[in-house]
Design a protein around this motif. Structure first.
Motif, PDB file in Angstrom:
ATOM      1  N   VAL A   1     -18.241  -0.248  20.887  1.00  0.00           N
ATOM      2  CA  VAL A   1     -17.949   0.978  19.871  1.00  0.00           C
ATOM      3  C   VAL A   1     -18.552   2.267  21.278  1.00  0.00           C
ATOM      4  N   THR A   2     -19.259   1.666  21.663  1.00  0.00           N
ATOM      5  CA  THR A   2     -20.089   2.884  22.628  1.00  0.00           C
ATOM      6  C   THR A   2     -18.916   3.750  23.565  1.00  0.00           C
ATOM      7  N   LEU A   3     -18.064   2.850  24.158  1.00  0.00           N
ATOM      8  CA  LEU A   3     -17.377   2.619  25.298  1.00  0.00           C
ATOM      9  C   LEU A   3     -16.312   3.722  24.612  1.00  0.00           C
ATOM     10  N   ALA A   4     -15.973   2.859  23.473  1.00  0.00           N
ATOM     11  CA  ALA A   4     -14.407   3.686  22.285  1.00  0.00           C
ATOM     12  C   ALA A   4     -15.087   5.519  22.599  1.00  0.00           C
ATOM     13  N   LEU A   5     -15.699   4.945  22.313  1.00  0.00           N
ATOM     14  CA  LEU A   5     -16.447   6.650  21.467  1.00  0.00           C
ATOM     15  C   LEU A   5     -16.743   7.490  22.594  1.00  0.00           C
ATOM     16  N   ILE A   6     -17.444   7.372  24.074  1.00  0.00           N
ATOM     17  CA  ILE A   6     -16.930   7.663  25.122  1.00  0.00           C
ATOM     18  C   ILE A   6     -15.732   7.839  25.694  1.00  0.00           C
ATOM     19  N   ASP A   7     -14.846   7.413  25.881  1.00  0.00           N
ATOM     20  CA  ASP A   7     -13.659   7.262  26.280  1.00  0.00           C
ATOM     21  C   ASP A   7     -13.036   8.589  25.066  1.00  0.00           C
ATOM     22  N   THR A   8     -12.938   8.561  24.003  1.00  0.00           N
ATOM     23  CA  THR A   8     -12.167   9.192  22.849  1.00  0.00           C
ATOM     24  C   THR A   8     -13.075  10.532  23.156  1.00  0.00           C
ATOM     25  N   ASN A   9     -14.370  10.959  23.152  1.00  0.00           N
ATOM     26  CA  ASN A   9     -14.796  12.173  23.896  1.00  0.00           C
ATOM     27  C   ASN A   9     -14.489  13.242  25.257  1.00  0.00           C
ATOM     28  N   LEU A  10     -14.234  12.030  25.755  1.00  0.00           N
ATOM     29  CA  LEU A  10     -13.845  13.040  27.732  1.00  0.00           C
ATOM     30  C   LEU A  10     -12.565  13.232  27.459  1.00  0.00           C
ATOM     31  N   ARG A  11     -11.398  12.346  26.464  1.00  0.00           N
ATOM     32  CA  ARG A  11      -9.892  12.402  26.706  1.00  0.00           C
ATOM     33  C   ARG A  11     -10.204  13.847  25.815  1.00  0.00           C
ATOM     34  N   ARG A  12     -10.329  13.793  24.052  1.00  0.00           N
ATOM     35  CA  ARG A  12     -10.442  15.340  23.773  1.00  0.00           C
ATOM     36  C   ARG A  12     -10.997  15.747  24.397  1.00  0.00           C
ATOM     37  N   GLU A  13     -12.071  16.220  24.985  1.00  0.00           N
ATOM     38  CA  GLU A  13     -12.733  17.161  25.997  1.00  0.00           C
ATOM     39  C   GLU A  13     -11.482  17.622  27.153  1.00  0.00           C
ATOM     40  N   LEU A  14     -11.363  16.682  28.132  1.00  0.00           N
ATOM     41  CA  LEU A  14     -10.568  16.843  29.547  1.00  0.00           C
ATOM     42  C   LEU A  14      -8.829  17.744  28.208  1.00  0.00           C
ATOM     43  N   SER A  15      -7.964  17.751  27.103  1.00  0.00           N
ATOM     44  CA  SER A  15      -6.896  17.221  26.646  1.00  0.00           C
ATOM     45  C   SER A  15      -7.279  18.384  25.515  1.00  0.00           C
TER      46      SER A  15
ATOM     47  N   GLY B   1     -22.881   4.770  18.080  1.00  0.00           N
ATOM     48  CA  GLY B   1     -22.940   6.207  17.954  1.00  0.00           C
ATOM     49  C   GLY B   1     -23.928   6.934  18.636  1.00  0.00           C
ATOM     50  N   VAL B   2     -25.429   6.465  18.704  1.00  0.00           N
ATOM     51  CA  VAL B   2     -26.732   6.984  19.336  1.00  0.00           C
ATOM     52  C   VAL B   2     -26.055   6.945  20.865  1.00  0.00           C
ATOM     53  N   ALA B   3     -25.646   5.582  21.943  1.00  0.00           N
ATOM     54  CA  ALA B   3     -25.759   5.213  22.767  1.00  0.00           C
ATOM     55  C   ALA B   3     -24.512   6.169  22.984  1.00  0.00           C
ATOM     56  N   SER B   4     -23.129   6.382  22.808  1.00  0.00           N
ATOM     57  CA  SER B   4     -21.963   7.512  23.589  1.00  0.00           C
ATOM     58  C   SER B   4     -22.597   8.479  23.278  1.00  0.00           C
ATOM     59  N   TRP B   5     -23.092   9.325  21.991  1.00  0.00           N
ATOM     60  CA  TRP B   5     -24.219  10.536  22.013  1.00  0.00           C
ATOM     61  C   TRP B   5     -24.983  11.161  23.903  1.00  0.00           C
ATOM     62  N   PHE B   6     -25.513  10.258  23.429  1.00  0.00           N
ATOM     63  CA  PHE B   6     -26.426   9.739  24.751  1.00  0.00           C
ATOM     64  C   PHE B   6     -25.685  10.484  26.202  1.00  0.00           C
ATOM     65  N   VAL B   7     -25.336   9.019  26.014  1.00  0.00           N
ATOM     66  CA  VAL B   7     -24.389   9.597  27.690  1.00  0.00           C
ATOM     67  C   VAL B   7     -23.281  10.337  27.852  1.00  0.00           C
ATOM     68  N   VAL B   8     -22.562  11.236  26.837  1.00  0.00           N
ATOM     69  CA  VAL B   8     -21.387  12.389  26.218  1.00  0.00           C
ATOM     70  C   VAL B   8     -22.848  13.373  26.539  1.00  0.00           C
ATOM     71  N   SER B   9     -23.671  13.181  25.632  1.00  0.00           N
ATOM     72  CA  SER B   9     -24.412  14.572  25.716  1.00  0.00           C
ATOM     73  C   SER B   9     -25.313  15.190  26.807  1.00  0.00           C
ATOM     74  N   ARG B  10     -25.831  13.613  27.283  1.00  0.00           N
ATOM     75  CA  ARG B  10     -27.617  13.767  28.453  1.00  0.00           C
ATOM     76  C   ARG B  10     -27.187  13.800  29.599  1.00  0.00           C
ATOM     77  N   ILE B  11     -26.420  13.212  29.810  1.00  0.00           N
ATOM     78  CA  ILE B  11     -25.577  12.568  30.877  1.00  0.00           C
ATOM     79  C   ILE B  11     -24.852  13.195  31.443  1.00  0.00           C
ATOM     80  N   MET B  12     -23.479  13.338  30.627  1.00  0.00           N
ATOM     81  CA  MET B  12     -22.568  13.588  30.846  1.00  0.00           C
ATOM     82  C   MET B  12     -22.081  15.104  30.930  1.00  0.00           C
ATOM     83  N   THR B  13     -23.110  15.749  30.312  1.00  0.00           N
ATOM     84  CA  THR B  13     -23.296  17.091  29.517  1.00  0.00           C
ATOM     85  C   THR B  13     -22.153  17.744  28.921  1.00  0.00           C
TER      86      THR B  13
END
Length: 857
Positions: free
Chosen positions: A506-520, A801-813
């Motif tokens: 779930v963590t990896l899928a949410l990170i991947d989906t957020n990145l793709r949504r952001e990039l596209s 959800g918590v782990a992906s939020w931390f990676v995307v919002s805090r690490i990848m900003t």
């Protein structure tokens, strides 16, 4: 003092007896240990394979260092060529190949199309190592020769395909006309050139001069590769680099040697392999739960043997030794299977990587990687087998004959607990010790420990809720709820086995989906349409007028731009080793810098004050707050920057919060205008027009390229599409690694079912004797596994959800959003896994005859 030798002799005899009895029992085969073997082999194989491939890649890069670098040592200078003294020093070392790299626009002579290219100019000495190949094969002096003012060029096939050109056609770059005379098929030192943002176009240095692209402020990298002569070749490369730096402290060049030819690639390989190794270790530890379940289920079938041994006087230590020897022998077999898988992985990967990385990848066996994986596998098997073995050793013979004694909740004595704890501690310390980045490894290990603890609490909470749940009318549902909280229930094992694997997915899928949504989606909407670089001061007004006429509604932002390298912090030489890894990019190589009277509109002050528009005092600089915090800089500190061969020391006046994710013009360092008074520089500009379509953007690109051929235009959507493809490729590899952990979780679930089959058989027989039908039992099992799958999925969604939020919002900003579709897929997947595997595991239970089981009760 006499009893000591006697005791030692007795212990030796007892160990020998245990070994003989263990080997005799193993003659019966490995029945009941297949899940055990699979868990050990899977985790060991993953660790061995990842580390072997990583060692193969880094070893190949090291062995091909001269070819990758293009020389024994390379000197690079950004935006300005080296001076005569530096050039004389370099030429004394041996044979020199000079070159220059930059991004620019290449266009068709009729102006109908254009493309961004990675332009590289070389001399006739290129390459010093390796072979440069084209189709058709031509020597360099013929490939790049001038013919009636037209220079030769070699291009990547993708550039010809993009512009619809072929060998023999002409192309324009800057003010020069080029003729494509060959297609590049092998560029030996391309890895050391860094990430290729655009197709390669190679020309001679004379053609580059004719193009008129090198002007004050142009973003160009000058390089000098050296093949050391015999006298200099005997010198230590590190000492040679230090000597060059000491002789020319103000040269502003960066120096690389063949011992570190592609540092970014090597660093990325090591980081990615570390991540995959930790995922493999997670799979191995998750499999440890399966090992414990398999050992417990296996010991259930050895009740009679254990009882007989105890009745004839065997102490608990002998019983534990007999079965520990058997367990470790079988674990060794699993490790060997995993090592075999890991050993062949480099040979399988070598052929796949040969078409991706342009170096000779030579696969071999890597004993160090295999030894580390074997150690992890054996320690994991030992740690998780000790506890059920300890419980079995403490059960009295009378209890065994009454078919009691292996309750999962019972704990062994403290020596077994201490042994298991110390082994797990050594396992965690080894994982951190062997990691390239021990800080990340420590965080990962702590996260796994916390996840295990939380999953344990989740299992207990599910059992507590089931115990407190009010009585229901449905008999199958009532049986299911009772099975969840009864003594020896499968609940803790099921929740633990699937929880971590699903949470990781779930963590990896949410990170991947957020990145793709952001990039596209979101990022292109916020980002500008174009970046324009290498705009000369004499062109900036004409450029702005041209673009304004093409896009009247567009917004143009322009800033002056120079390149500079941070050489000192508070008067001390920069030492990247003392800076956290996430901030080292600021200190590595030249950075884009600018000056401004007013605060940039896409940032806000976090600390300090902005200077007055007419400020004329000591040089001041505004630093990005995040990077300053990582480096350890504060308001009032000083930094020294080398710009155009001059060292300028500025005091930090303020810190800015920068919105990097907006992709607008941002700089780590913004200086006061008086700092670079009179210094030659170029300009950078962006064009933003959310309403512009592809046709309008194409017209802007064609008009700007034709009117200003030396200006480089970058269409942001093209860059984001390339980044999206890269994220997709990396995401596939990461999801494949996470799948290993999920497979381990499924194996653990199967092991848990096998461990509980004996009690399930008894329950099913009693219920059938009392009138329960097979349909009733199947429904009860479906309800039970469905409820456990639901609880596991809820945990996985919350944790992921918590782990992906931390990676995307805090690490990848970047903005992070919870995806309901991912949640639904996870829920369905968890239910299918638990119900499906649960029914498969208990199907045999439903067909058991009552009489044989009732006779044993």
């Amino acid at each position: 003092m006499a009893p000591a030798p006697a005791t030692a002799q007795a212990n030796g005899l007892r160990l020998g007896l245990a070994a003989r009895l263990a080997l005799r029992e193993l003659r019966g085969g490995l029945s009941g240990f297949y899940i055990f073997l699979a868990c050990v082999a899977l985790g060991t194989g993953a660790i061995a394979g990842v580390n072997s491939v990583s060692q193969m890649m880094t070893g190949s890069i090291a062995s091909e260092g001269q070819t990758i670098l293009g020389g024994d040592i390379r000197f690079e200078s950004d935006n300005r060529d080296i001076g005569e003294a530096e050039r004389a020093y370099v030429e004394e070392l041996g044979t020199v190949s000079a070159g220059a790299n930059m991004r620019t626009m290449a266009r068709k002579p009729d102006g109908s199309d254009q493309s961004l290219v990675e332009l590289r100019a070389v001399d006739n000495a290129y390459p010093l190592y390796g072979g440069f190949e084209t189709v058709p094969p031509l020597p360099l002096d013929e490939l790049f020769a001038e013919d009636n003012g037209v220079y030769g060029a070699a291009a990547a096939q993708i550039l010809l395909d993009r512009l619809g050109l072929a060998v023999g056609d002409s192309i324009l770059v800057g003010e020069a006309s080029l003729k494509i005379r060959g297609v590049i098929t092998a560029e030996p030192d391309s890895l050391s050139e860094g990430f290729g943002f655009a197709p390669r176009l190679m020309i001679s240095r004379a053609a580059l001069d004719a193009a008129g692209l090198i002007r004050p402020g142009s973003l160009v990298e000058f390089s000098y590769r050296v093949r050391l002569d015999e006298s200099a070749g005997a010198r230590d490369l590190a000492a040679l680099r230090e000597d060059a730096t000491g002789r020319f402290p103000d040269a502003g060049w960066s120096i690389r040697t063949s011992q570190n030819a592609a540092p970014s690639l090597t660093r990325n390989i090591e980081r990615f392999s570390q991540f995959l190794t930790l995922v493999g270790l997670t799979a191995l530890i998750v499999g440890g739960v399966g090992i414990a379940n398999s050992v417990r289920a296996w010991l259930e079938g050895k009740r009679g043997v254990i009882a007989t041994l105890k009745c004839v006087g065997a102490p608990a230590s002998l019983v534990v030794a007999i079965y520990l020897i058997q367990v470790m022998l079988i674990a060794t077999l699993g490790v060997v299977l995993g090592l075999a898988l890991g050993a062949v992985t480099p040979f399988l990967a070598a052929s796949a990587l040969s078409g991706v990385i342009p170096i000779a990848v030579s696969a071999s066996f890597y004993p160090a990687s295999l030894a580390v994986a074997a150690g992890f596998g054996l320690m994991t098997a030992f740690a998780f087998a000790v506890l059920p073995l300890g419980r079995a050793g403490e059960v009295p013979a009378t209890a065994l004959f009454r078919q009691q004694g292996f309750e999962a909740g019972a704990l062994p004595r403290w020596p077994y607990l201490l042994t298991a704890g110390l082994t797990l501690l050594v396992l965690c310390m080894a994982a951190i010790w062997f990691a390239d980045d021990r800080r990340i490894a420590t965080v990962f290990v702590v996260a796994v420990i916390v996840a295990f603890a939380v999953l344990r609490l989740v299992g207990q909470a599910v059992q507590l809720i089931a115990r407190k749940w009010p009585s229901v009318r449905s008999t199958p549902l009532r049986l299911a709820i009772g099975n969840i909280h009864r003594p020896g229930a499968l609940t803790p094992s099921v929740v633990l086995s699937l929880g971590l694997g699903l949470a990781l997915l779930v963590t990896l899928a949410l990170i991947d989906t957020n990145l793709r949504r952001e990039l596209s989606g979101n990022l292109p909407e916020r980002a500008p349409n174009f970046f324009f670089v290498d705009i000369q001061s004499s062109e900036i007004d004409g450029f702005e007028n041209t673009v304004s006429e093409l896009v009247p509604e567009g917004k143009i932002i322009k800033v002056p731009m120079l390149r500079g390298r941070i050489t000192q912090l508070n008067g001390e030489e920069v030492n990247a080793d003392n800076v956290p890894p996430e901030a080292r990019w600021v200190l590595r190589g030249d950075r884009g810098i600018t000056y401004a009277k007013n605060q940039p509109e896409n940032s806000r002050l976090a600390e300090g004050e902005w200077w007055a528009p007419d400020y004329a005092g000591e040089p001041l600089v505004s630093f990005s707050a995040e990077e300053a915090g990582e480096i350890g800089l504060n308001v009032g500190d000083t930094i020294t920057v080398s710009v155009l061969g001059r060292s300028i020391t500025a005091r930090i006046a303020n810190l800015r919060e920068v919105e990097w994710e907006s992709l607008s013009i941002n700089f780590v360092m913004v200086f006061s205008p008086n700092t670079f008074a009179g210094a030659p520089h170029s300009w950078m500009a962006t064009l933003s027009d959310p309403g512009a379509d592809a046709a309008q953007e194409g017209e802007v690109l064609r008009t700007v390229t034709q009117a200003f051929p030396t200006i480089t235009s970058v269409r942001v959507k093209d860059a984001l599409e390339l980044a999206n493809r890269l994220v997709g490729q990396i995401g596939i590899a990461i999801r494949a690694a996470a799948l290993v952990a999920l497979v381990a979780s499924v194996l653990v679930l199967a092991g848990a079912l096998a461990a509980g089959n004996r009690s399930r058989i008894h329950d099913a027989v009693v219920l059938k004797t009392l009138g329960a039908t097979r349909a009733t039992l199947i429904r009860a099992y479906v309800y039970e596994y469905g409820l456990l799958g639901l609880a596991t999925a809820v945990f996985a969604l919350a944790f992921g959800g918590v782990a992906s939020w931390f990676v995307v919002s805090r690490i990848m900003t970047l903005p992070s959003e919870f995806m309901p579709d991912i949640a639904l897929l996870t829920l369905v997947g968890a239910l299918i896994l638990t119900v499906g595997i649960g029914l498969l595991g208990t199907w045999r239970v439903l067909g058991q005859k009552a009489a044989p089981v009732l006779r044993e009760l």
